[in-house]
Scaffold this active site. Structure first.
Site, PDB file in Angstrom:
ATOM      1  N   SER A 125     -53.379 -50.932 -41.737  1.00 18.81           N
ATOM      2  CA  SER A 125     -54.365 -50.143 -40.991  1.00 18.81           C
ATOM      3  C   SER A 125     -53.912 -48.695 -40.886  1.00 18.81           C
ATOM      4  CB  SER A 125     -54.477 -50.747 -39.590  1.00 18.81           C
ATOM      5  OG  SER A 125     -55.073 -49.838 -38.702  1.00 18.81           O
ATOM      6  N   TYR A 150     -50.849 -54.324 -31.344  1.00 19.17           N
ATOM      7  CA  TYR A 150     -51.532 -54.625 -32.614  1.00 19.17           C
ATOM      8  C   TYR A 150     -51.056 -53.674 -33.714  1.00 19.17           C
ATOM      9  CZ  TYR A 150     -55.095 -54.250 -36.217  1.00 19.17           C
ATOM     10  OH  TYR A 150     -55.731 -54.162 -37.433  1.00 19.17           O
ATOM     11  N   LYS A 154     -48.704 -54.175 -37.442  1.00 18.14           N
ATOM     12  CA  LYS A 154     -49.004 -53.720 -38.814  1.00 18.14           C
ATOM     13  C   LYS A 154     -47.806 -52.954 -39.375  1.00 18.14           C
ATOM     14  CE  LYS A 154     -53.057 -55.517 -39.126  1.00 18.14           C
ATOM     15  NZ  LYS A 154     -53.240 -56.700 -39.964  1.00 18.14           N
TER      16      LYS A 154
END
Ligand code: NAD
Ligand code: UFG
Length: 341
Positions: A125, A150, A154
């Site tokens: 992302s 989150y 990544k």
């Protein structure tokens, strides 16, 4: 016969990617625990493509299941979408995110190594560029510190995969850094179907338009942008899906192990207000909205420098804003309750 394993393939981006793979005649196996999706997405993908998908319901954390699947098929590569993705939820449930997204990837890669499957495309992302980065984001810049757990997952997975490549000279990884995927397949048969109240802009706009929600709250109109609302690089999910195909083709043709990142975006930022106005323009449906205070953690503006994907993968986004809006609306108006008819 070679197959491609797609983890999280029943989800939003996964289902669109499976469709593109099947259209190209690939053999696809999906593992998905359906924690944020419905098997119906794959039923529709099968109808649209006229080709079957082999589906396993289960988690990538379940290594016995993975070993069982890898024993049955000869995989050329893996596209790894499976993971939790709600930024806000990750702040409240960090351990669940680290467990599922980081440990899930470790579990998957362990089994890949065991079966000598060496090509991996990972859903990363733009969040890995962190808070302080100046747009447009480019792959050569130093990665930042994502604000949410989150985002941290990544970044951690990208680092873990880089270490795996250092230790295993056959292993090849493409980390695809998505910007803001929106839209739906042009058939209107598959699309984004979030659980509960949508966190992201586009599904919220679509649910207001279809009458499921009264109005959109626009988070902040005092940002340092042209109209005061945040700017993002919105990319059509079909362009994004085709980016995975391009990355796979590139990866399997590399002679040696490597770990490379690619931005998948259009390179053009649009504001929240511009999205709302474009939706109204192309669908002729009104989207009532009000301005509310800023949402924690939102950045003013970011977009991609997507030159590397164009140069190396021979990929670029082709869909227009009109496509993104019309396709979103076709999906939402045909399926007001998503996959729950
Ligand atoms: P999604 O939730 O629709 O798809 C993820 C799928 O993974 C779901 O079908 C879910 O049921 C499944 N899943 C979750 N944990 C699993 C596990 N342990 N084992 C098996 N299946 C599991 O989300 P999406 O928008 O399609 O995103 C796909 C990937 O792309 C995710 O990794 C997400 O973090 C990443 N990503 C998404 C965006 C975005 O804006 N949509 C942006 C950047 C990155
Ligand atoms: N927004 C609203 N109202 C809403 C929802 C969103 O005004 O109801 C605004 C947000 O404030 C933001 C813009 O719309 O300015 C886009 O928000 P999204 O939640 O759709 O997307 P984000 O850019 O916040 O997040 C996306 C992905 C994340 C990823 C992040 C950084 O969803 O997975 O980009 O790459 F981490």
């Amino acid at each position: 016969m070679n197959h491609i394993l797609v983890t999280g393939g029943a989800g939003y981006i996964g289902s669109h990617t499976v469709l593109e793979l099947l259209k190209l005649g690939e053999n696809v196996v999906v593992i998905d625990d359906l924690s944020n999706s419905s098997k119906e997405s794959l039923n529709r993908v099968e109808t649209l493509s006229g080709k079957a998908v082999t589906f396993f319901e289960g988690s990538i954390l379940d290594q016995d299941l993975l070993v069982n699947i890898f024993s049955q098929f000869s995989f050329s590569s893996v596209i790894h979408f499976a993971g939790h993705k709600a930024v806000g939820e990750s702040v409240n449930k960090p351990l669940s995110y680290y467990h599922n997204n980081v440990q899930g990837t470790v579990s998957l890669v362990e089994v890949m190594e065991k079966f000598n499957v060496n090509n991996l495309v990972f859903s990363s992302s733009a969040t890995v560029y962190g808070e302080g980065a100046k747009p447009p984001y480019i792959e050569t810049q130093t990665l930042g510190c994502p604000t949410s757990p989150y985002g941290q997952t990544k970044l951690m997975v990208e680092r873990i995969l880089a270490d795996v490549v250092r230790s295993n000279s056959d292993f090849k990884v493409a980390n695809l850094r998505y910007f803001n995927p929106i839209g739906a397949d042009e058939s209107g048969q598959i699309g984004e179907d979030p659980n509960g109240i949508p966190n992201n802009l586009m599904p919220f706009v679509a649910q207001v338009a279809v009458g499921k929600r009264a109005e959109l709250s626009i988070f902040g109109n005092d940002y340092a942008t042209e109209d005061g609302t945040c700017e993002r690089d919105y990319i059509h999910v079909t362009d994004l899906a085709q980016g995975h195909v391009a990355a796979l083709n590139w990866l399997v043709n590399q002679a040696h192990g490597l770990c490379e990142a690619f931005n998948l975006g259009t390179g053009t930022p649009y504001s929240v207000l511009k999205i709302v106005k474009s939706f109204e323009q192309y669908t002729k449906v009104k989207v009532p909205f009000k301005f509310v205070p800023r949402r924690d953690g939102d950045l003013d503006a970011f977009w991609a420098n997507a030159d590397k994907a164009a140069d190396k993968l021979n990929w670029q986004a082709h869909k227009t804003m009109q496509d993104m809006m019309e396709d979103t609306w076709r999906w939402q108006s045909n399926n007001p309750n998503g996959y729950n008819a």
